[in-house]
Design a protein around this motif. Structure first.
Motif, PDB file in Angstrom:
ATOM      1  N   GLN A  79      29.350  34.723 -45.153  1.00 28.52           N
ATOM      2  CA  GLN A  79      30.595  33.872 -44.640  1.00 28.52           C
ATOM      3  C   GLN A  79      31.528  34.778 -43.997  1.00 28.52           C
ATOM      4  O   GLN A  79      31.836  34.138 -43.049  1.00 28.52           O
ATOM      5  CB  GLN A  79      31.174  33.045 -46.086  1.00 28.52           C
ATOM      6  N   LEU A  80      31.988  35.880 -44.638  1.00 25.73           N
ATOM      7  CA  LEU A  80      33.054  36.589 -44.255  1.00 25.73           C
ATOM      8  C   LEU A  80      32.669  37.124 -42.868  1.00 25.73           C
ATOM      9  O   LEU A  80      33.306  37.167 -41.802  1.00 25.73           O
ATOM     10  CB  LEU A  80      33.502  37.693 -45.091  1.00 25.73           C
ATOM     11  N   ILE A  81      31.333  37.597 -42.423  1.00 29.03           N
ATOM     12  CA  ILE A  81      30.796  38.135 -41.170  1.00 29.03           C
ATOM     13  C   ILE A  81      31.085  36.979 -40.423  1.00 29.03           C
ATOM     14  O   ILE A  81      31.312  37.318 -39.235  1.00 29.03           O
ATOM     15  CB  ILE A  81      29.290  38.638 -41.595  1.00 29.03           C
ATOM     16  N   ALA A  82      30.412  35.875 -40.702  1.00 35.38           N
ATOM     17  CA  ALA A  82      30.675  34.636 -39.771  1.00 35.38           C
ATOM     18  C   ALA A  82      32.087  34.399 -39.110  1.00 35.38           C
ATOM     19  O   ALA A  82      32.258  34.249 -37.891  1.00 35.38           O
ATOM     20  CB  ALA A  82      29.972  33.452 -40.249  1.00 35.38           C
ATOM     21  N   ASP A  83      32.982  34.493 -40.151  1.00 30.76           N
ATOM     22  CA  ASP A  83      34.231  34.355 -39.920  1.00 30.76           C
ATOM     23  C   ASP A  83      34.861  35.376 -38.976  1.00 30.76           C
ATOM     24  O   ASP A  83      35.704  35.051 -38.064  1.00 30.76           O
ATOM     25  CB  ASP A  83      35.142  34.345 -41.281  1.00 30.76           C
ATOM     26  N   LEU A  97      34.878  53.084 -41.346  1.00 31.45           N
ATOM     27  CA  LEU A  97      34.068  52.071 -41.444  1.00 31.45           C
ATOM     28  C   LEU A  97      34.060  51.556 -42.798  1.00 31.45           C
ATOM     29  O   LEU A  97      33.949  50.246 -43.318  1.00 31.45           O
ATOM     30  CB  LEU A  97      32.566  52.555 -41.396  1.00 31.45           C
ATOM     31  N   LEU A  98      34.514  52.201 -43.994  1.00 31.28           N
ATOM     32  CA  LEU A  98      34.349  51.814 -45.594  1.00 31.28           C
ATOM     33  C   LEU A  98      35.626  50.881 -45.484  1.00 31.28           C
ATOM     34  O   LEU A  98      35.319  49.878 -46.218  1.00 31.28           O
ATOM     35  CB  LEU A  98      34.820  53.223 -46.266  1.00 31.28           C
ATOM     36  N   VAL A  99      36.767  51.107 -45.100  1.00 28.79           N
ATOM     37  CA  VAL A  99      37.865  50.141 -45.364  1.00 28.79           C
ATOM     38  C   VAL A  99      37.466  48.520 -44.828  1.00 28.79           C
ATOM     39  O   VAL A  99      37.775  47.748 -45.977  1.00 28.79           O
ATOM     40  CB  VAL A  99      39.203  50.639 -44.858  1.00 28.79           C
ATOM     41  N   PRO A 100      37.238  48.368 -43.552  1.00 29.71           N
ATOM     42  CA  PRO A 100      36.904  47.110 -43.377  1.00 29.71           C
ATOM     43  C   PRO A 100      35.785  46.586 -44.038  1.00 29.71           C
ATOM     44  O   PRO A 100      35.821  45.282 -44.497  1.00 29.71           O
ATOM     45  CB  PRO A 100      36.487  47.072 -41.752  1.00 29.71           C
ATOM     46  N   VAL A 101      34.604  47.325 -44.324  1.00 30.50           N
ATOM     47  CA  VAL A 101      33.358  46.567 -45.151  1.00 30.50           C
ATOM     48  C   VAL A 101      34.011  46.261 -46.592  1.00 30.50           C
ATOM     49  O   VAL A 101      33.646  45.213 -47.190  1.00 30.50           O
ATOM     50  CB  VAL A 101      32.550  47.832 -45.376  1.00 30.50           C
ATOM     51  N   ALA A 102      34.919  47.311 -47.347  1.00 28.29           N
ATOM     52  CA  ALA A 102      35.597  46.821 -48.517  1.00 28.29           C
ATOM     53  C   ALA A 102      36.445  45.642 -48.403  1.00 28.29           C
ATOM     54  O   ALA A 102      36.504  45.027 -49.268  1.00 28.29           O
ATOM     55  CB  ALA A 102      36.474  48.032 -49.043  1.00 28.29           C
ATOM     56  N   GLY A 103      37.104  45.366 -47.200  1.00 32.79           N
ATOM     57  CA  GLY A 103      37.866  44.120 -46.991  1.00 32.79           C
ATOM     58  C   GLY A 103      37.103  43.167 -47.033  1.00 32.79           C
ATOM     59  O   GLY A 103      37.447  41.983 -47.675  1.00 32.79           O
ATOM     60  N   LEU A 104      35.972  43.112 -46.236  1.00 36.80           N
ATOM     61  CA  LEU A 104      34.809  41.969 -46.169  1.00 36.80           C
ATOM     62  C   LEU A 104      34.455  41.666 -47.626  1.00 36.80           C
ATOM     63  O   LEU A 104      34.373  40.393 -48.146  1.00 36.80           O
ATOM     64  CB  LEU A 104      33.875  42.174 -45.354  1.00 36.80           C
ATOM     65  N   ILE A 105      34.285  42.727 -48.415  1.00 34.53           N
ATOM     66  CA  ILE A 105      33.635  42.517 -49.797  1.00 34.53           C
ATOM     67  C   ILE A 105      34.494  41.777 -50.460  1.00 34.53           C
ATOM     68  O   ILE A 105      34.535  40.819 -51.234  1.00 34.53           O
ATOM     69  CB  ILE A 105      32.897  43.965 -50.460  1.00 34.53           C
ATOM     70  N   ILE A 106      35.759  42.244 -50.532  1.00 34.60           N
ATOM     71  CA  ILE A 106      36.806  41.703 -51.516  1.00 34.60           C
ATOM     72  C   ILE A 106      37.098  40.212 -50.873  1.00 34.60           C
ATOM     73  O   ILE A 106      37.346  39.519 -51.825  1.00 34.60           O
ATOM     74  CB  ILE A 106      38.248  42.778 -51.414  1.00 34.60           C
ATOM     75  N   GLY A 107      37.189  40.119 -49.433  1.00 33.76           N
ATOM     76  CA  GLY A 107      37.401  38.737 -49.165  1.00 33.76           C
ATOM     77  C   GLY A 107      36.644  37.595 -49.459  1.00 33.76           C
ATOM     78  O   GLY A 107      36.640  36.733 -50.060  1.00 33.76           O
ATOM     79  N   TYR A 108      35.265  38.299 -49.553  1.00 32.15           N
ATOM     80  CA  TYR A 108      34.145  37.353 -50.124  1.00 32.15           C
ATOM     81  C   TYR A 108      34.323  37.210 -51.454  1.00 32.15           C
ATOM     82  O   TYR A 108      34.368  35.943 -52.064  1.00 32.15           O
ATOM     83  CB  TYR A 108      32.629  37.890 -49.684  1.00 32.15           C
ATOM     84  N   ALA A 109      34.701  38.188 -52.487  1.00 30.97           N
ATOM     85  CA  ALA A 109      34.879  38.041 -53.887  1.00 30.97           C
ATOM     86  C   ALA A 109      36.074  36.945 -53.972  1.00 30.97           C
ATOM     87  O   ALA A 109      35.976  36.108 -54.930  1.00 30.97           O
ATOM     88  CB  ALA A 109      35.236  39.420 -54.525  1.00 30.97           C
TER      89      ALA A 109
END
Lengths: 181, 336
Positions: B58-62, B21-33
């Motif tokens: 934005q990234l969740i919508a993507d 779970l952590l890795v995709p969430v971190a991916g989303l946060i970094i993507g947004y950053a």
């Protein structure tokens, strides 16, 4: 037999052995060069898992790093940069496949026979005890220092040989033309 | 509850789920950053409307958008290889995370392997095969060239990365990532001070392994139409996309652990402060954040290297520097 079934290690071994055998056959029967190379990835990855089963962690990850991560990447790279075939290739068939099959089976019989004669169903002590990297380093750089050095010397020689073979010495005129372009 | 937490398998499954779970969430946060920081570096606003404020969703919508898209596989493509390539890439990015310690002891790490960093290097090299598979199976010349460039680059930069890690291993006398952090606490300084050269080499090699600018020749959009990603759509593209950001996260985490003291509070080594158990993840995340910011910063302020410059840089500069660093470190270690 009941003992055999009750040990989960045996089941894991069975699955891995079947995967290795299946992927190994795929390597030689596949009609596509890339598929053959990818099956080899499967063989090597399962072999690494086999080493993990024996608690030989270091050997397992060396197998992944060197064979899967480097040698096979170079294989694939080489195939793709020269031919990159899609679909099946008839030219991959070999006339001497019968002979090759006999050799492979004979090798298998020899190895299986030797280990059967040598060990039978004697349980080997100490297999599966975790070996730390420190122990491995101590024996490699202590007791087996000279074989270790010889192997690295052979590797160095192979490296220099590879460079010497691949290198093309140009005449000064050619060299000048090359730098201009 | 206590007994449940002592069961090896339950704990293992819980830890694996956390990582998954952590890795995709971190991916989303970094993507947004990345979207937001790059926008501000270019005097734009970036994502603005999604989620009501700051465009945080934005990234969740993507992601939702990618899942809704049709999963197109080109007619000429090699179907099984094409399908499994993104999964292999994502698996290699996520498995790296198994050995990263978020705190002292065995509680905040999935598995404290004796071989920690070696495992990480071995697993990270498996992703290369996924990239080659993607490039070849797309049956597209741009994809193939992109895949080949990626593989050539990964081979070239894997070597300096391994060499730079050896310096740290010599100092710490262990390959376990927990052990390396403990060694830094014992030394009273993060290894970035005695191993500054190795840190720079490692960071550059990590940028190249992730194919980020200035090393993004494999996915150069203006000449290769994003290389091996060209034919991918929908959730398979999302896998590559998440893999890229997850890789940023894990490489930053490894760099932070090897060189910046990992979960130990910055400066605590110097002042001898004892570390309360739960601040580890916060400190490690802060260090990861700093490194990820630098990665984004380089991406949006640097031009792209040419292919031959890229190879020359690895073989003629980074590899010799890495080797020299090992020699110097080993000599110092024996002398002092």
């Amino acid at each position: 037999m009941a003992d055999w079934i009750s040990l989960p290690v045996n089941w894991v071994f069975l699955v891995l052995a079947l995967v290795i055998a299946f992927a190994g056959v795929k390597v030689v029967t596949s009609r596509n060069l890339i598929h053959a190379a990818l099956s080899l990835v499967g063989v090597l990855a399962s072999t690494a898992a086999l080493f993990l089963l024996l608690s030989a962690e270091f050997v397992a990850w060396v197998l992944v790093l060197v064979y899967v991560g480097a040698v096979l990447v170079l294989f694939l790279f080489g195939i793709m940069i020269t031919r990159a075939p899609m679909g099946r290739e008839v030219s991959l068939d070999n006339e001497r496949r019968g002979l090759a099959a006999i050799t492979a089976l004979a090798t298998f019989a020899l190895l299986a026979g030797t280990s059967w004669v040598a060990f039978g169903d004697v349980e080997i002590e100490g297999v599966g005890d975790p070996i730390t990297t420190g122990d491995l380093a101590d024996s490699l750089l202590g007791r087996y220092l000279i074989p270790f050095e010889i192997v690295s010397f052979v590797l160095l020689a192979a490296l220099i040989g590879g460079i010497a073979l691949a290198r093309k010495d140009r005449s000064p005129a050619e060299e000048a033309e090359r730098t201009d372009a | 509850m206590e007994s449940l937490l002592e069961n090896f398998w339950i704990v293992l499954v819980l830890k694996l789920l956390t990582v998954a779970l952590l890795v995709p969430v971190a991916g989303l946060i970094i993507g947004y950053a990345e979207l937001k920081i790059s926008a501000h570096m270019q005097a734009r606003v970036g994502p603005y409307f999604a989620g009501g404020r700051y465009g945080w969703a934005q990234l969740i919508a993507d992601g939702v958008k990618f899942f809704q898209k049709e999963d197109i596989i080109p007619a000429e493509a090699d179907r099984p290889v094409f399908k499994y390539a993104p999964i292999l890439v994502l698996i290699s990015a996520v498995s790296l995370f198994v050995v990263i310690p978020f705190g002292p002891g065995d509680a905040l790490v999935v598995r404290n392997l004796d071989l920690g960093i070696f495992f990480a290097l071995a697993i990270s090299s498996v992703g290369t095969i996924g990239v080659l598979m993607a490039g070849w199976s797309s049956a597209n010349k741009y994809s193939l060239i992109g895949g080949l460039r990626a593989a050539g680059q990964l081979i070239a930069y894997e070597l300096p990365m391994v060499l730079s890690v050896i310096g740290v291993v010599i100092l710490a006398e262990t390959m376990s990532l927990n052990g390396i952090v403990e060694a830094q606490i014992e030394w009273g300084m993060p290894f970035v001070i005695p191993q500054a050269v190795a840190f720079v080499v490692f960071f550059i090699a990590a940028l190249a392994e992730m194919s980020r600018i200035p090393f993004d020749m494999p996915i150069a959009e203006s000449e290769l139409t994003t290389g091996y990603l060209t034919e991918y759509t929908g959730f398979r593209f999302l896998f590559f996309f998440l893999g890229e950001f997850a890789n940023m996260f894990t490489f930053a985490a490894i760099a932070a652990t090897l060189f910046l003291g990992g979960y130990a509070p910055a400066g605590a080594e110097v002042f001898g402060i004892t570390i309360p158990g739960l601040t580890g993840p916060i400190w490690l995340s802060l260090k990861i954040g700093v490194l990820v910011f630098v990665m984004i910063w380089t991406r949006w302020t640097w031009p792209r290297l040419r292919e031959d410059q890229l190879q020359t840089f690895a073989w003629k500069w980074l590899v010799p520097i890495g080797l020299a660093n090992i020699v110097v470190t080993a000599v110092m270690k024996v002398l002092f």
